[in-house]
Each structure stands twice: as structure tokens, then as C-alpha cells.
Design a protein around this motif. Structure first.
Motif, PDB file in Angstrom:
ATOM      1  N   LEU A  42       0.769  -1.074   0.009  1.00 17.75           N
ATOM      2  CA  LEU A  42       0.025   0.101   0.176  1.00 17.75           C
ATOM      3  C   LEU A  42       0.983   1.394  -0.037  1.00 17.75           C
ATOM      4  O   LEU A  42       0.648   2.336  -0.665  1.00 17.75           O
ATOM      5  CB  LEU A  42      -0.897   0.128   1.259  1.00 17.75           C
ATOM      6  CG  LEU A  42      -2.259  -0.962   0.946  1.00 17.75           C
ATOM      7  CD1 LEU A  42      -2.910  -0.971   2.396  1.00 17.75           C
ATOM      8  CD2 LEU A  42      -3.003  -0.403  -0.082  1.00 17.75           C
ATOM      9  N   ALA A  43       1.868   1.199   0.816  1.00 18.75           N
ATOM     10  CA  ALA A  43       2.699   2.370   0.790  1.00 18.75           C
ATOM     11  C   ALA A  43       3.624   2.732  -0.596  1.00 18.75           C
ATOM     12  O   ALA A  43       3.449   3.826  -0.943  1.00 18.75           O
ATOM     13  CB  ALA A  43       3.922   2.273   1.955  1.00 18.75           C
ATOM     14  N   GLU A  44       3.863   1.631  -1.093  1.00 18.71           N
ATOM     15  CA  GLU A  44       4.655   1.617  -2.541  1.00 18.71           C
ATOM     16  C   GLU A  44       3.621   2.199  -3.489  1.00 18.71           C
ATOM     17  O   GLU A  44       3.926   3.180  -4.356  1.00 18.71           O
ATOM     18  CB  GLU A  44       5.129   0.354  -2.878  1.00 18.71           C
ATOM     19  CG  GLU A  44       5.525   0.425  -4.254  1.00 18.71           C
ATOM     20  CD  GLU A  44       6.113  -1.003  -4.752  1.00 18.71           C
ATOM     21  OE1 GLU A  44       6.020  -1.197  -6.160  1.00 18.71           O
ATOM     22  OE2 GLU A  44       6.494  -1.858  -4.077  1.00 18.71           O
ATOM     23  N   GLN A  45       2.314   1.747  -3.507  1.00 14.37           N
ATOM     24  CA  GLN A  45       1.231   2.019  -4.600  1.00 14.37           C
ATOM     25  C   GLN A  45       0.958   3.449  -4.337  1.00 14.37           C
ATOM     26  O   GLN A  45       0.703   4.304  -5.234  1.00 14.37           O
ATOM     27  CB  GLN A  45       0.234   1.117  -4.469  1.00 14.37           C
ATOM     28  CG  GLN A  45       0.424  -0.346  -4.905  1.00 14.37           C
ATOM     29  CD  GLN A  45       0.568  -0.458  -6.477  1.00 14.37           C
ATOM     30  OE1 GLN A  45       0.324   0.814  -7.198  1.00 14.37           O
ATOM     31  NE2 GLN A  45       1.094  -1.437  -6.667  1.00 14.37           N
ATOM     32  N   ALA A  46       0.503   3.925  -3.174  1.00 14.01           N
ATOM     33  CA  ALA A  46       0.266   5.292  -2.841  1.00 14.01           C
ATOM     34  C   ALA A  46       1.237   6.203  -3.054  1.00 14.01           C
ATOM     35  O   ALA A  46       0.929   7.425  -3.808  1.00 14.01           O
ATOM     36  CB  ALA A  46      -0.098   5.352  -1.210  1.00 14.01           C
ATOM     37  N   SER A  47       2.450   6.016  -2.803  1.00 10.78           N
ATOM     38  CA  SER A  47       3.772   6.816  -3.149  1.00 10.78           C
ATOM     39  C   SER A  47       3.742   6.998  -5.000  1.00 10.78           C
ATOM     40  O   SER A  47       3.858   8.076  -5.416  1.00 10.78           O
ATOM     41  CB  SER A  47       4.940   6.345  -2.855  1.00 10.78           C
ATOM     42  OG  SER A  47       6.174   7.064  -3.147  1.00 10.78           O
ATOM     43  N   ARG A  48       3.525   5.952  -5.643  1.00 10.51           N
ATOM     44  CA  ARG A  48       3.554   5.986  -7.119  1.00 10.51           C
ATOM     45  C   ARG A  48       2.422   6.649  -7.572  1.00 10.51           C
ATOM     46  O   ARG A  48       2.633   7.398  -8.685  1.00 10.51           O
ATOM     47  CB  ARG A  48       3.274   4.575  -7.478  1.00 10.51           C
ATOM     48  CG  ARG A  48       3.478   4.287  -9.127  1.00 10.51           C
ATOM     49  CD  ARG A  48       3.056   2.925  -9.496  1.00 10.51           C
ATOM     50  NE  ARG A  48       4.455   2.023  -8.852  1.00 10.51           N
ATOM     51  CZ  ARG A  48       4.174   0.889  -9.066  1.00 10.51           C
ATOM     52  NH1 ARG A  48       3.101   0.223  -9.446  1.00 10.51           N
ATOM     53  NH2 ARG A  48       5.213  -0.009  -8.536  1.00 10.51           N
ATOM     54  N   HIS A  49       1.092   6.652  -6.813  1.00 10.82           N
ATOM     55  CA  HIS A  49       0.017   7.512  -7.499  1.00 10.82           C
ATOM     56  C   HIS A  49      -0.148   8.798  -6.837  1.00 10.82           C
ATOM     57  O   HIS A  49      -1.095   9.334  -7.193  1.00 10.82           O
ATOM     58  CB  HIS A  49      -0.917   6.526  -7.613  1.00 10.82           C
ATOM     59  CG  HIS A  49      -1.011   5.151  -8.344  1.00 10.82           C
ATOM     60  ND1 HIS A  49      -0.826   5.374  -9.604  1.00 10.82           N
ATOM     61  CD2 HIS A  49      -0.899   4.005  -7.864  1.00 10.82           C
ATOM     62  CE1 HIS A  49      -0.668   3.989 -10.320  1.00 10.82           C
ATOM     63  NE2 HIS A  49      -0.607   3.177  -9.050  1.00 10.82           N
ATOM     64  N   GLY A  50       0.572   8.973  -5.971  1.00 11.66           N
ATOM     65  CA  GLY A  50       0.433  10.440  -5.512  1.00 11.66           C
ATOM     66  C   GLY A  50      -0.709  10.614  -4.622  1.00 11.66           C
ATOM     67  O   GLY A  50      -1.402  11.587  -4.452  1.00 11.66           O
TER      68      GLY A  50
END
Length: 98
Positions: A42-50
Motif C-alpha cells: 500500500l505504501a509503495e502504490q500510494a507513493s507511486r500514484h500520489g
């Protein structure tokens, strides 16, 4: 005179409440196949998509509910649906019948 001021104060509160902006936040329900990878993915995906993920809370049967805000919410959900670690992901919406 006192009643007039009370009425004006009430009118001010009502107008202010009606003029308040609507929050741009959705709620995501997600269940992972292996819950130990949940926070990292979730942290990786949230960072990727802002997007900003709020504090998650557990639901029944291993699913989690997260408040999500930001413009990349749709892309976040699309990527989570494709992630091999995710069993399912969907928005927390009201279900209706037609």
C-alpha cells in the motif's frame, strides 16, 4: 432584540455549513492474500500514484478499510487489482439494485 441576534447567529451557522467544501476522499476496501505484505504494498502504490492513505481499520474476514484522498485514486485501485498480493480491492460504495 435578543431573539433577533439569536436568529442571525443561527442563519450564519446554517449558511456556513452549507458553504463548506465537500471532502475529496474515498474509502478503499482491500484484502491481501498475505497480510504481512499489506503495509509495504500500500505504501509503495500510494507513493507511486500520489495519493494519501489514512489510518486503516480491519474489517471482517481479513479485509481492511482505508480512507484515500488524491487525484491518483483510480490508478491506485487499478494497480491494486493487478497486484499478485491482492485478493480483492474495491471502493466502499453503497450497493443498489436496479
Amino acid at each position: 432584540m435578543r431573539a433577533l441576534w439569536g436568529g442571525l447567529a443561527l442563519a450564519t451557522v446554517v449558511v456556513t455549513a452549507c458553504a463548506s467544501p465537500v471532502q475529496d476522499e474515498a474509502r478503499l476496501i482491500v484484502k491481501f492474500k498475505d497480510d504481512s505484505r499489506r503495509e509495504a504494498v500500500l505504501a509503495e502504490q500510494a507513493s507511486r500514484h500520489g495519493v494519501v492513505l489514512g489510518q486503516g481499520r480491519p474489517l471482517s474476514l481479513g479485509a481492511w478499510l482505508y480512507p484515500v484522498s488524491g487525484q491518483g485514486r483510480i490508478a491506485l485501485l487499478a494497480d491494486l487489482l493487478q497486484a499478485p498480493e491482492v485478493e480483492y480491492a474495491e471502493w466502499d460504495d453503497l450497493a443498489t439494485t436496479q
